[in-house]
Design a protein around this motif. Structure first.
Motif, PDB file in Angstrom:
ATOM      1  N   ASP A 114       0.802  -1.232   0.000  1.00  0.00           N
ATOM      2  CA  ASP A 114       0.000   0.000   0.000  1.00  0.00           C
ATOM      3  C   ASP A 114       0.836   1.284   0.000  1.00  0.00           C
ATOM      4  OD1 ASP A 114       0.814   0.486   2.645  1.00  0.00           O
ATOM      5  OD2 ASP A 114      -1.088  -0.179   3.533  1.00  0.00           O
ATOM      6  N   GLY A 115       2.172   1.136  -0.073  1.00  0.00           N
ATOM      7  CA  GLY A 115       3.031   2.314  -0.157  1.00  0.00           C
ATOM      8  C   GLY A 115       3.486   2.880   1.161  1.00  0.00           C
ATOM      9  N   SER A 116       2.977   2.336   2.261  1.00  0.00           N
ATOM     10  CA  SER A 116       3.342   2.866   3.577  1.00  0.00           C
ATOM     11  C   SER A 116       4.808   2.617   3.912  1.00  0.00           C
ATOM     12  CB  SER A 116       2.451   2.244   4.660  1.00  0.00           C
ATOM     13  OG  SER A 116       1.097   2.559   4.451  1.00  0.00           O
ATOM     14  N   TRP A 117       5.351   1.495   3.435  1.00  0.00           N
ATOM     15  CA  TRP A 117       6.758   1.181   3.699  1.00  0.00           C
ATOM     16  C   TRP A 117       7.677   2.203   3.046  1.00  0.00           C
ATOM     17  CZ3 TRP A 117      11.009   0.117   0.665  1.00  0.00           C
ATOM     18  CH2 TRP A 117      12.138  -0.390   1.327  1.00  0.00           C
ATOM     19  N   GLU A 118       7.464   2.462   1.778  1.00  0.00           N
ATOM     20  CA  GLU A 118       8.295   3.425   1.047  1.00  0.00           C
ATOM     21  C   GLU A 118       8.212   4.810   1.681  1.00  0.00           C
ATOM     22  OE1 GLU A 118      11.032   4.468  -1.924  1.00  0.00           O
ATOM     23  OE2 GLU A 118      10.187   2.482  -1.511  1.00  0.00           O
ATOM     24  N   ALA A 119       7.012   5.206   2.070  1.00  0.00           N
ATOM     25  CA  ALA A 119       6.826   6.518   2.694  1.00  0.00           C
ATOM     26  C   ALA A 119       7.584   6.606   4.015  1.00  0.00           C
ATOM     27  CB  ALA A 119       5.338   6.786   2.919  1.00  0.00           C
TER      28      ALA A 119
END
Length: 284
Positions: free
Chosen positions: A255-260
């Motif tokens: 969901d993109g939370s890791w990259e953020a």
């Protein structure tokens, strides 16, 4: 959750489990001898992190917690059913991590915790959720350390219980004068005061220190990728939490939370992170 409170809590848990068996349950998770219930039940989850690693795990003077490991732990805890206010963070020093898990002092540990065969004999790991590399931090005006071999005869600092210093001693610079301190902050003070010549640990941790306003311009990374460090989340041996945490980490990446979280915590230091590792695959 506090796994050390037995008696009354255990009795209450037994009543709840019997009730749940009769009317259905939305799922709890087993952690050691305790039961992780959904948020809203008043339960707590106890998580081990570092308190002295800027960008990774830091307890600030006002009592808040910041860093990549904090964000990862908070996301995972939410997926397990715990809101941020129901997370109790506990300091997990490098030398104490396996013992804390074995005693049930914490439910899981996210504390720049590299997955190794020796550690995996004592605890289980979910993840990995970050691939870091061992490096050194040196004074900005020191031109005597240009390659890993230059660490020979140098005073090298690391933290008791960390694998980093031993990697250098056994594989890279056997004549380095190893000095082990209780925390990275102590090593950093020694480096600044020229008591030691270099601080070695993971590049992600070193980047966090180098980016702090008080230290900007004083230190530099050697740029040596001396090992692969697969950061995992430690749990008790045999705990069902391993599978549940892996599922949470997969969702965090998707969901993109890791990259953020990586960019927010390590990006300001100019840290060039590796792509998100595949959950369950340790890079040797």
């Amino acid at each position: 959750m506090n796994l050390r409170k037995a008696t009354v809590a255990a009795a209450a848990a037994l009543v709840l489990s019997v009730t749940a068996a009769g009317c259905g349950s939305d799922g709890g998770s087993s952690s050691g001898g305790g039961t992780a219930g959904a948020s809203g039940t008043g339960g707590k989850i106890t998580v081990g992190i570092k308190f002295d690693q800027p960008g990774i795990g830091l307890k600030t003077p006002d009592g808040t917690y910041t860093g990549l490991d904090v964000d990862v732990a908070t996301y995972v805890a939410k997926q397990l059913g715990y809101s941020p206010q129901n997370i109790e963070f506990k300091e997990a020093k490098s030398a104490d991590r396996e013992t804390m898990l074995q005693r049930g002092d914490v439910d899981f540990i996210a504390a720049s915790y590299s997955i190794t065969p020796t550690r995996s004999e004592k605890v289980d790991f979910a993840g990995p959720y970050l691939l870091a590399h061992q490096d050194v931090l040196i004074r900005a005006d020191d031109d005597s350390i240009k390659t890993p071999a230059d660490l020979n005869t140098k005073k090298l600092c690391s933290v008791t219980g960390s694998t980093s210093a031993q990697n250098v001693k056994t594989k890279i610079a056997p004549n380095a004068q190893l000095q082990e301190y209780g925390g990275y902050s102590e090593c950093l003070t020694g480096l600044e005061n020229k008591v030691v010549d270099a601080l070695t640990t993971d590049d992600s941790i070193l980047a966090g220190y180098a980016a702090q306003p008080a230290f900007q311009g004083k230190f530099k990374l050697g740029g040596f990728k001396m090992s692969n460090e697969n950061y995992g989340i430690g749990v008790q041996k045999g705990s069902e939490l391993k599978a549940q945490i892996n599922t949470a980490l997969e969702k965090m990446v998707a969901d993109g939370s890791w990259e953020a979280a990586v960019k927010k915590n390590l990006g300001p230091a100019g840290y060039q992170n590796e792509p998100a590792p595949k959950i369950g695959v340790v890079v040797s």
